[in-house]
Design an enzyme around this catalytic site. Structure first.
Site: not given
Length: 888
Positions: A71, A481
């Site tokens: 992404d 993340d």
């Protein structure tokens, strides 16, 4: 987890601070700055994965040819010989940083050398540029680009649906692209060179994740989301007649054309109340399978179904693996076995707890089995075993209670593909990695199959901060993340990310310069402390306490001796503490949200910056005083660092197009500043080991110098600069952090927004630092030379080569020309980092502007792609000017 990371990362992107958007471009400086060049070897500090992989694509003509899209971190091609992934979009530059987000990818099954990528990261104003379709005729070794009249969203909601981009399997000059934002369906009839909207396509979509989102992120119309061809309805060279298209519309999700796209109609009888995330056609049996969810994903989804459409009769059959009442998740991952028609698999992509689920049917969906089942709740029986020894951090250091397990089967499992040539191989993407198996059919025999990470080479972390202490581990990283890692060996995957606590995103870290075993990090966490400390160089951690009001990590600084810390968290003002943060006190004289750093010599001196003002504390962070200096950047897109070993020596980089932008230096703790006239723009600054004979640390910056964007090195306090990267190694946006290595001359660690931590090592082993731009130019290179010619990739009819030229003489070159003769009729099709011309078998490569200078003992490299037939033998001789070179 990936869900948190994306939601927080986009906010950081909007602020232009953490892993985010670069400032708008400023005009180039009028001054022409001479640049030297150096040849670097670039690698990733291995983490293996770390981000969401929403798409996997296998070519259906050639075995072992597969691609992955991410992404925010580009696209990759599978290398079967090494079982690794090769990055394909590292050439994306600073100005086009959004083109590292890949919303769709298509591999041409007529001509496997051709591959296409639809790129663009955001459809709102976070990404200032429009999307594009990139096309390659050499499997992604090099690209050409067509800019579209609208934006694409590789990191937008709905990015796991697809594929939006598809090549006609019969007439491969025809491609379709589903667009977001109400832009409809687009078509190219010239292999992706030009595009036009399919004017008569009836539905541009209407689904929005959150119509009330004023940022434009969650309120974007997710649009046209996939295209699937029925290859049976065309012949070689003639356009396929039947085409299915998925639309983000809960009531009207699937459309079809039976006349090659001339007319379109909604499929009658289709399910409503759901979005079709995927459409996979089993041509052998005439079934179109559809995976539905009530949401667009990749995080949300409360209900879902799987349906089978019989293309010959128009019959719809609900083949959902579980009853709707039991489906608390949406379906998305969908694949059929091309070797065994009737075998179909699907994923429950939004089953966060206790785990994702994978379903398999060998009778066209009449019956299903699950990857795992409950025996007696909460106990589970798995059809698989998991081996994450190659990426041990995938356990997250967790010790969950049943029915949760660690490592998990996954989450955000929107991509799932069975190898079309090998029924035993399956790959699927998660929010953190690519998993796969090579004994999948054990599932059907009742024995267990083994799932392992199949992700080496694919690096997809967003980097917020980097540190390279003078002792201990060479690299500490602050990541989105996955929090961050301590790398004791850059070539190996660390056993675990930072834990105790495990931040969803680490926003800043620092170590004590004279006591580097003391380390501090701050970050984001849904619940729990936002600061942690280590007394063993980051190997083990313990949590500190939060002052009242803290909502996020912000920035943090450690005193040079580790005796105290200053923290500027989100949600409250700047704080300071002695010891390890058991209690904090507010700092005075400095505004909330300031960026903070420490002097690397004086343990009581700390610095801050906010909105054009520089602040100094000499009492350990208790009070700050604003410097009277003016002319610094007015905004907050600024990063600054103090030089180790020199009290009060500070460098500041940053700015924006509508004001001051560049690189500043202070030698008196920020009382006054000197702006470097030879730097157009700069966004990050760091230091590394001094060059041989130099007493001052080497500077590294992500900057624009002499009109060229790149990564630069200076061994003389910024008087001259050497560009150390090249046009093939740009990695989009690199403005968050940069640091040299205090123990290895020339080594630089570069942050990226989705390609992980990149590190480079110089070929300049003597520490000379490239050409002195003040030397008078030599019109023709003289002296000895050496050439290394390496074929880095080869396929039927084509190849890619890298060429390195070494100046083994005693005088610097201010320009070079390399000549050779191809022995086998090869022809050069495209080159980078050199201007290449060819007449017959004779090839001439000349330097480009930025790599003309090559110091004695240094080297420079360039690359090209070409075609060949018969043999692809290497040239036997090379000349630089009139000099024959040694061939290595």
């Amino acid at each position: 987890m990936r869900r948190t990371r994306i939601l927080t990362a986009v906010l950081a992107l909007a602020a232009g601070l953490l892993a985010g958007t670069p400032p708008a471009l400023a005009a180039d400086s009028n001054a022409k700055v001479p640049l030297a060049a150096d040849t670097y070897t670039w690698r990733n500090a291995r983490i293996d994965g770390g981000g969401f992989v929403p798409g996997l694509v296998f070519n259906r003509k050639e075995k072992n040819l597969a691609y992955a899209r991410t992404d925010i971190g580009g696209a990759y091609r599978w290398q079967e010989s090494s079982k690794t992934w090769t990055p394909l979009l590292d050439s994306v530059g600073w100005d086009d940083w959004g083109h590292t987000g890949v919303v769709s990818l298509a591999s041409d099954s007529v001509d496997p050398d051709r591959v296409y990528a639809a790129v663009g990261t955001y459809t709102n104003d976070w990404d200032p540029k429009n999307g594009a379709v990139m096309r390659s005729s050499n499997r992604g070794a090099s690209w050409q680009k067509t800019v579209l009249p609208f934006k694409l969203g590789g990191n937008m909601p709905g990015r796991g649906m697809g594929e939006r981009l598809a090549v006609d399997p019969n007439r491969n000059s025809v491609l379709y692209l589903g667009a977001p934002s109400g832009k409809g369906l687009w078509r190219s009839t010239d292999s992706g060179v030009s595009w036009s909207q399919v004017a008569n396509f009836p539905n541009v979509g209407n689904y929005q994740q959150d119509p009330g989102d004023t940022s434009g992120y969650a309120s974007d119309n997710q649009g046209v989301v996939w295209v699937t061809f029925d290859e049976r309805t065309g012949t070689s060279g003639n356009a396929t007649q039947t085409i299915y298209v998925g639309v983000a519309d809960l009531q009207n999700s699937v459309y079809r054309s039976t006349d090659g796209g001339a007319t379109w109609s909604r499929l009658a009888g289709q399910p409503t109340g759901y979005l079709a995330h995927k459409g996979a056609l089993d041509a052998a049996n005439g079934y179109l399978y559809l995976a539905y969810s009530d949401k667009g994903g990749p995080y949300d989804g409360g209900k879902g179904q799987v349906w089978r459409y019989t293309t010959a009769t128009g019959t719809w059959t609900n083949i959902s693996p579980v009853a709707e009442a039991d489906a608390y998740y949406g379906f998305s991952g969908l694949t059929v076995d091309r070797q065994k028609p009737g075998t179909v698999m699907a994923t429950a992509y939004s089953s966060w707890w206790p785990d994702t689920q994978i379903f398999r049917s060998t009778d066209s969906g009449a019956t299903w089995t699950k990857a795992w089942d409950y025996t007696s709740y909460p106990n589970r029986a798995n059809r698989y075993t998991m081996d994450v020894s190659s990426s041990p951090w995938l356990t997250w250091g967790a010790n969950p209670s049943p029915p949760e397990q660690t490592p998990k089967l996954g989450w955000m499992t929107e991509s799932l593909e069975i190898d079309p040539f090998n029924s035993n191989r399956m790959m699927y993407g998660t929010g953190a990695t690519v998993y796969g198996t090579e004994n999948l059919t054990n599932w059907d025999s009742g024995s267990q199959f083994t799932i392992r990470p199949m992700v080496q080479g694919l690096e997809e972390t967003a980097v917020n901060d980097l540190a390279s202490p003078p002792s201990g581990a060479p690299l500490l990283s602050a990541l989105g993340d996955v929090g961050g890692f301590r790398h004791t060996d850059l070539t190996k995957v660390p056993s675990m990310m930072f834990t105790s606590p495990n931040f969803t995103t680490t926003t800043s870290l620092d170590f004590a310069e004279t006591n580097p075993d003391t380390v501090v990090r701050v970050g984001n966490l849904d619940s729990g402390p936002h600061v942690a400390f280590s007394t063993d160089n980051g190997a083990n951690w313990f949590a500190g306490s939060d002052p009242s009001g803290v909502s996020g990590g912000g920035t943090v600084a450690a005193a040079s001796d580790g005796s105290r810390f200053v923290w500027s968290p989100a949600g409250t003002g700047v704080q300071y503490t002695t010891g390890f943060g058991s209690s904090w006190a507010p700092s005075s004289g400095i505004p909330a949200g300031a960026v903070v750093e420490s002097d690397r010599v004086d343990a009581k001196t700390f610095y801050g910056f906010k909105s054009g003002k520089f602040y100094v504390s000499t009492d350990g962070g208790a009070t700050f005083t604003a410097s009277a200096a003016t002319g610094l950047p007015a905004g907050d897109s600024v990063r600054f660092k103090a030089v180790p070993g020199v009290k009060g020596d500070v460098w500041l980089a940053g700015g924006a197009a509508d004001g001051a932008y560049g690189l500043w230096h202070s030698t008196n703790s920020g009382t006054s500043w000197t702006k470097l006239a030879n730097v157009d723009q700069a966004d990050a600054i760091g230091f590394g080991k001094a060059a041989t004979g130099a007493s001052y640390q080497t500077l590294y910056t992500s900057a624009k110098i002499g009109g060229v964007r790149g990564i630069f090195r200076s061994t003389d306090k910024g008087a001259s600069w050497t560009r150390v990267n090249d046009d093939a190694h740009q990695w989009g946006w690199t403005g968050a952090a940069i640091t040299g290595d205090p123990r290895v001359y020339g080594r630089v660690y570069v942050s990226t927004n989705g390609r992980g931590v990149i590190y480079g090592d110089t070929s300049d082993t003597g520490g000379g630092g490239g050409t002195d731009p003040t030397d008078p130019p030599d019109p023709t290179p003289t002296g000895a030379c050496a050439v290394t010619y390496k074929i880095t990739n080869q396929w039927s009819g084509g190849f890619q080569a890298d060429v390195q030229i070494g100046n083994t003489g005693t005088s610097a070159w201010s320009g070079w020309t390399l000549g050779w003769t191809f022995p086998g009729g090869q022809t050069v099709s495209q080159a980078w980092n050199a201007t290449v011309t060819q007449s017959g078998a004779t090839v001439t490569a000349k330097n480009v502007g930025w790599n003309a200078g090559v110091a004695a003992g240094s080297s420079v490299s360039f690359g090209f792609t070409g075609s060949w037939s018969g043999t692809n033998a290497k040239p036997a001789t090379f000349k630089v000017g009139d000099q024959n070179c040694t061939v290595l």
